[in-house]
Write a protein that holds these residues in place. Structure first.
Motif, PDB file in Angstrom:
ATOM      1  N   TYR A 251     -10.726  45.422 -33.342  1.00 53.66           N
ATOM      2  CA  TYR A 251     -12.023  45.460 -32.546  1.00 53.66           C
ATOM      3  C   TYR A 251     -11.838  43.978 -31.862  1.00 53.66           C
TER       4      TYR A 251
ATOM      5  N   THR B 143     -20.825  48.903 -39.100  1.00 54.55           N
ATOM      6  CA  THR B 143     -19.486  49.260 -39.408  1.00 54.55           C
ATOM      7  C   THR B 143     -19.401  49.186 -40.924  1.00 54.55           C
TER       8      THR B 143
ATOM      9  N   MET C 107      -9.089  44.045 -29.372  1.00 59.67           N
ATOM     10  CA  MET C 107      -9.575  44.615 -28.389  1.00 59.67           C
ATOM     11  C   MET C 107     -10.408  43.847 -27.398  1.00 59.67           C
TER      12      MET C 107
ATOM     13  N   VAL D 191      -6.174  51.167 -30.500  1.00 59.88           N
ATOM     14  CA  VAL D 191      -7.183  52.373 -30.717  1.00 59.88           C
ATOM     15  C   VAL D 191      -6.477  53.327 -31.476  1.00 59.88           C
TER      16      VAL D 191
ATOM     17  N   ARG E  37     -22.585  45.445 -34.226  1.00 55.99           N
ATOM     18  CA  ARG E  37     -21.482  46.356 -34.277  1.00 55.99           C
ATOM     19  C   ARG E  37     -20.721  46.210 -35.617  1.00 55.99           C
ATOM     20  N   LEU E  38     -20.456  45.125 -36.049  1.00 60.34           N
ATOM     21  CA  LEU E  38     -19.669  44.649 -37.126  1.00 60.34           C
ATOM     22  C   LEU E  38     -20.432  45.052 -38.738  1.00 60.34           C
TER      23      LEU E  38
ATOM     24  N   ALA F  28     -16.286  52.689 -37.281  1.00 60.06           N
ATOM     25  CA  ALA F  28     -15.864  51.600 -36.858  1.00 60.06           C
ATOM     26  C   ALA F  28     -15.873  51.733 -35.122  1.00 60.06           C
ATOM     27  N   PRO F  29     -16.391  50.821 -34.558  1.00 63.17           N
ATOM     28  CA  PRO F  29     -16.435  50.880 -33.285  1.00 63.17           C
ATOM     29  C   PRO F  29     -14.865  51.071 -32.462  1.00 63.17           C
ATOM     30  N   ALA F  30     -13.793  50.492 -33.103  1.00 54.81           N
ATOM     31  CA  ALA F  30     -12.701  50.235 -32.763  1.00 54.81           C
ATOM     32  C   ALA F  30     -12.254  51.760 -32.163  1.00 54.81           C
ATOM     33  N   PHE F  31     -12.639  52.716 -32.813  1.00 54.51           N
ATOM     34  CA  PHE F  31     -12.500  54.377 -32.504  1.00 54.51           C
ATOM     35  C   PHE F  31     -13.550  54.786 -32.036  1.00 54.51           C
ATOM     36  N   ASP F  32     -14.518  54.629 -32.430  1.00 53.26           N
ATOM     37  CA  ASP F  32     -15.920  55.270 -31.935  1.00 53.26           C
ATOM     38  C   ASP F  32     -16.230  55.147 -30.602  1.00 53.26           C
ATOM     39  N   LEU F  33     -16.009  53.878 -30.118  1.00 60.23           N
ATOM     40  CA  LEU F  33     -16.021  53.656 -28.650  1.00 60.23           C
ATOM     41  C   LEU F  33     -15.285  54.651 -27.691  1.00 60.23           C
TER      42      LEU F  33
END
Ligand code: CU
Lengths: 541, 316
Positions: B113, A323, B116, B42, A319-320, A377-382
């Motif tokens: 991340y 990104t 989280m 987020v 995932r990183l 970035a997965p932090a928001f994409d998730l």
């Protein structure tokens, strides 16, 4: 600009071709790159209309929260085939097959593509592919999305899914053959007097596109072939209950299908780089930067596919890594956008319809590009993955970007292709309706997604009804917006004012021949005396 | 009258763009309420990106508008425009600025991340254990088998949790066409709605019966795909009591859009009471379907193919 007398090189002996093609030649196995280009463009445009009607069906269903207009299975068939048609039968064949074939030999001073027969074969794989796809609709239609993730694709409407796979493999093969031809043509067939930095940027973009297609399309073909085996021959590559790996399919699929996004936008970038300088009367700003950024996008674009899988079965390191690669694509893309904006600076901008669509594309693509960065970035994409935020994002890129770019190309090269001018007032009406309709349809989708509406649903929470009304109104406007174009194109093709060789006073080579061009493009091959973007310099006046 | 210098206008435009970007970045109102420990992270990350995006948007669109007005062709003027082709410092600038921004964003995003719970430091989630093969033939059995302890992909290790801290509550989640089933294994309770206590560290162990689904609670800002024959997990602390939608976010068939239920965040005492009541009810033989009437899909119940038998198969 009179071409110097150099020996006439002909690929086909003189006298074998008729002086001009008759209408029925366009329905035959013809090896003239211009005929093939027109065949691609017309077939693609018809497909666009079919895919558009499907979209209207979906928007009608989504006008209300309940599933009350279409059966849910029909809705899923529409969403699958809308995506499939718009990608594989409209944007890719129109941009690459259509404009690529028509323009590349003309732009580099060649009489045809390197392998004209192969070129015709590549085109003629498309009609059977379209027939297979249409046939699949009579078997319920493929219902697992254009992504066709197993296990859903293994257990839903198997006949339709199999036909869908065969159809995609056919267009994929066509794309591989076409790309091979483009790479060799661009590399080997330039008129000797054309220096590397005088190659039009559309050709550079097509070179990057073709390389990308050559690397990625075979992987899609592998994935889909394995899926076909699973459905029809009892294998279990992707059957979890028999030890298959469903996530492996996603990797195979997105290894092709993320680059597919670039297949749909890189040629459009090329069109932008041709249209803007002509109508702004300015040299393109940063030729080298724009050419190299296409290649950079092509290379980095091969290593970003996992961002479609952040919420899938992917470990943290993956995932990183993806990104970082995804965010990096923003840099070469930004270089292009800034280059086009800077090309507007200091120009004498003529607001032809072609230019309106080019500026519209620039404006829309900025929105789609910026929303794309937020998804890197997965932090928001998730949160927004598989929601309407994504639908809004990629329609800004693919409709606001690719389709606006195709429209710009159609208005710009229609005089060259047909020898007739399009009607400008109708063109402006078309632009206005499309511009408003696009924002109205796709802007509210971002909020829908962030607030909690997933994509690919036929029924949704009533709290989202108002924004969905806006989207549906926008879609109706977009549906209607095609009418002025259709009327304009059909009428102008036979009755529009004669265009002459060079109505826009453009400098690239395709404008040095007649409109429409002769069968072998020029009586005598042209000699490059002025660069394609030398506006405002002494040589061009 | 003296002319106002261009640098003044540039400065003014810069201030206006900055002010608008910051305001919009904080006040866009695009998110639903925040109800988990991940949600503020987020939102903060998005607001940061959105602020930069709005600034870019204003600068680029502003430039387009200014240029097309200022450099429009005047009637009768058929000459060409400026012949400037490049400006190396400018090109370096507009390559470097986005590069620095995206690298910064990348670093910041990793930070968020990790907070989280995406990068657990211990072996948790690093054991890439795919439960495959024989265990998969009967996914329902797997729920109670030792394979349950094998962790896999997802968002785990809630930030407040100590290293290797075991979650306060573990719920087994099963996605099937077109419903979610929540199984509290230790308490022998099965439900169609997810009940969780506020402020406690909850771990969802998720799998699917048939096709891929995706578990999403918009108010929690977290999502994870759910696979047949494989476990994924989500770990969170609910921070607000109330009822929030649980949404399936992966196309899973005809009624995918109807695959919705609720997560009910309760005060711990209320949660315990619900758990005890459900235990009693289910011990006395009520089925899941009776315990959790789903109003959403009743009109489609026949098409759905979820029958009492399907539900009765599920572990209690
Ligand atoms: Cu589902």
């Amino acid at each position: 600009m009179t071409p110097a007398q150099i020996p006439v090189q002909t690929l086909v002996p003189q006298g074998e071709h008729p002086p001009a093609w008759k209408w029925y030649d366009y329905f035959t196995f013809n090896i003239d790159h211009k005929v093939i280009g027109i065949q691609y463009l017309v077939l693609a445009f018809l497909s666009y209309l079919v895919g558009g009607v499907m979209a209207l069906g979906m928007r009608a269903e989504l006008y209300t929260p309940d599933s009350d207009f279409l059966a849910p299975a029909v809705y899923n068939a529409l969403l699958t085939n809308h995506g499939t048609i718009m990608i594989f039968f409209w944007v890719v064949p129109a941009a690459i097959g259509g404009f690529g074939n028509f323009l590349i030999p003309l732009m580099i001073g060649a009489r045809d593509m390197a392998f004209p027969k192969l070129n015709a074969i590549a085109f003629w794989l498309n009609p059977p592919a379209a027939i297979l796809l249409m046939t699949s609709l009579f078997f319920g239609g493929s219902q697992s999305g254009w992504t066709a993730y197993p296990p859903l694709s293994l257990i839903t409407a198997s006949h339709a899914q199999s036909l869908w796979i065969l159809s995609i493999i056919l267009v994929g093969t066509s794309s591989i053959l076409g790309s091979l031809n483009f790479v060799i043509t661009i590399w080997k067939m330039r008129v000797p007097s054309m220096k590397l930095d005088e190659v039009p940027l559309f050709c550079w973009a097509m070179l990057a596109t073709s390389i990308l297609a050559l690397f990625s399309t075979p992987v899609l073909a592998i994935g889909l072939t394995l899926l076909f085996f699973d459905i029809n021959f009892g294998t279990s590559f992707f059957r979890p209950e028999a030890g298959g790996d469903v996530v492996m399919y996603q990797h195979l699929f997105w290894f092709y299908s993320h680059p597919a996004v670039y297949l749909m936008i890189l040629p459009i970038f090329g069109i932008m780089s041709e249209v803007i300088p002509v109508h702004a009367r300015r040299p393109i700003f940063g030729y080298k930067a724009i050419a190299y950024s296409s290649l950079a996008i092509c290379v980095v674009g091969l290593f970003v596919w996992v961002h479609h899988m952040f919420s899938s079965g992917t470990p943290p390191w993956m995932r990183l890594f993806f990104t970082v690669s995804t965010l990096l694509v923003a840099v070469p893309t930004g270089v292009k956008i800034f280059g086009w904006v800077a090309t507007l600076w200091g120009g004498k901008i003529r607001f032809t319809t072609a230019m309106l669509f080019a500026i519209g594309m620039l404006s829309m693509f900025v929105v789609g590009g910026l929303s794309g960065v937020t998804l890197g970035a997965p932090a928001f994409d998730l949160h927004v993955h598989d929601t309407y935020y994504i639908v809004g994002h990629f329609h800004y890129v693919l409709f606001g970007g690719s389709v606006f770019g195709l429209y710009a190309g159609i208005y710009h090269w229609f005089p060259k292709i047909t020898g007739r001018m399009l009607n400008e007032p109708l063109g402006r009406l078309h632009f206005a309706m499309t511009f408003v309709g696009t924002h109205l349809t796709f802007l509210p989708m971002h909020e829908l997604g962030m607030k909690g509406m997933p994509r690919r649903v036929a029924m949704y929470d009533p709290q989202f009804e108002f924004l969905n009304h806006l989207c549906t109104f926008g879609a109706i406007l977009l549906g209607l917006s095609v009418l002025p174009l259709l009327i304009n194109a059909i009428w102008s093709w036979s009755r529009g004012p004669k265009a002459g060789d060079n109505p826009w006073r453009a400098l690239s080579l395709e404008w040095t021949t007649s409109s429409p061009p002769l069968v072998e493009n020029w009586p005598v091959l042209p000699v490059v005396t002025v660069g394609p973007y030398d506006y405002g310099t002494k040589e061009s006046s | 009258m003296q002319e106002i210098p261009a640098s003044f206008w540039t400065l003014l435009a810069g201030i206006v763009v900055t002010a608008i970007s910051f305001w919009v970045g904080q006040n866009h109102g695009l998110f639903p309420e925040q109800a988990s420990n991940q949600a503020p992270l987020v939102d903060g990350f998005f607001n940061f990106m959105f602020t930069i995006a709005v600034a870019f948007f204003l600068v680029v669109q502003g430039a387009i508008v200014v240029f097309i007005i200022r450099y429009r062709r005047r009637p009768g003027d058929d000459a060409d425009g400026s012949s400037v082709r490049e400006n190396l410092p400018l090109e370096i600038l507009w390559t470097a600025i986005p590069a620095i921004i995206v690298i910064g964003l990348g670093v910041y995003s990793v930070d968020v991340y990790r907070d989280m719970g995406g990068l657990p430091s211990s072996g948790m989630m690093m054991a890439h254990h795919h439960s495959r093969g024989s265990a998969l033939a009967a996914p329902l059995e797997v729920q109670t088998s030792p394979a349950l302890t094998a962790t896999t992909y997802g968002l785990g290790g809630a930030p407040m949790a100590e290293e290797n801290h075991t979650p306060d509550l573990t719920v087994n989640v099963t996605g099937l066409q077109f419903a979610w089933i929540f199984n509290y294994a230790n308490q022998q309770v099965t439900a169609g709605e997810l009940h969780v206590p506020r402020g406690q560290d909850v771990l969802l162990k998720m799998t699917a019966n048939d096709v891929i689904h995706s578990f999403w609670v918009p108010q929690f800002r977290i999502k994870q795909d759910v696979f047949p024959g494989q476990f994924t997990e989500l770990r969170f602390i609910a921070t607000k009591t109330g009822e929030f939608p649980v949404v399936c976010a992966e196309l899973c068939g005809s009624y995918h859009g109807g695959m919705r239920t609720r997560v009910i965040v309760q005060e711990p005492a209320d949660f315990e009471r619900w758990l005890t009541e459900s235990q009693v009810a289910q011990a006395s033989g009520q089925t899941v379907a009776q315990a959790t009437p789903s109003t959403l899909l009743t009109s489609y119940a026949q098409d759905l193919g979820i029958t009492q038998e399907t539900l009765a198969q599920l572990p209690h």
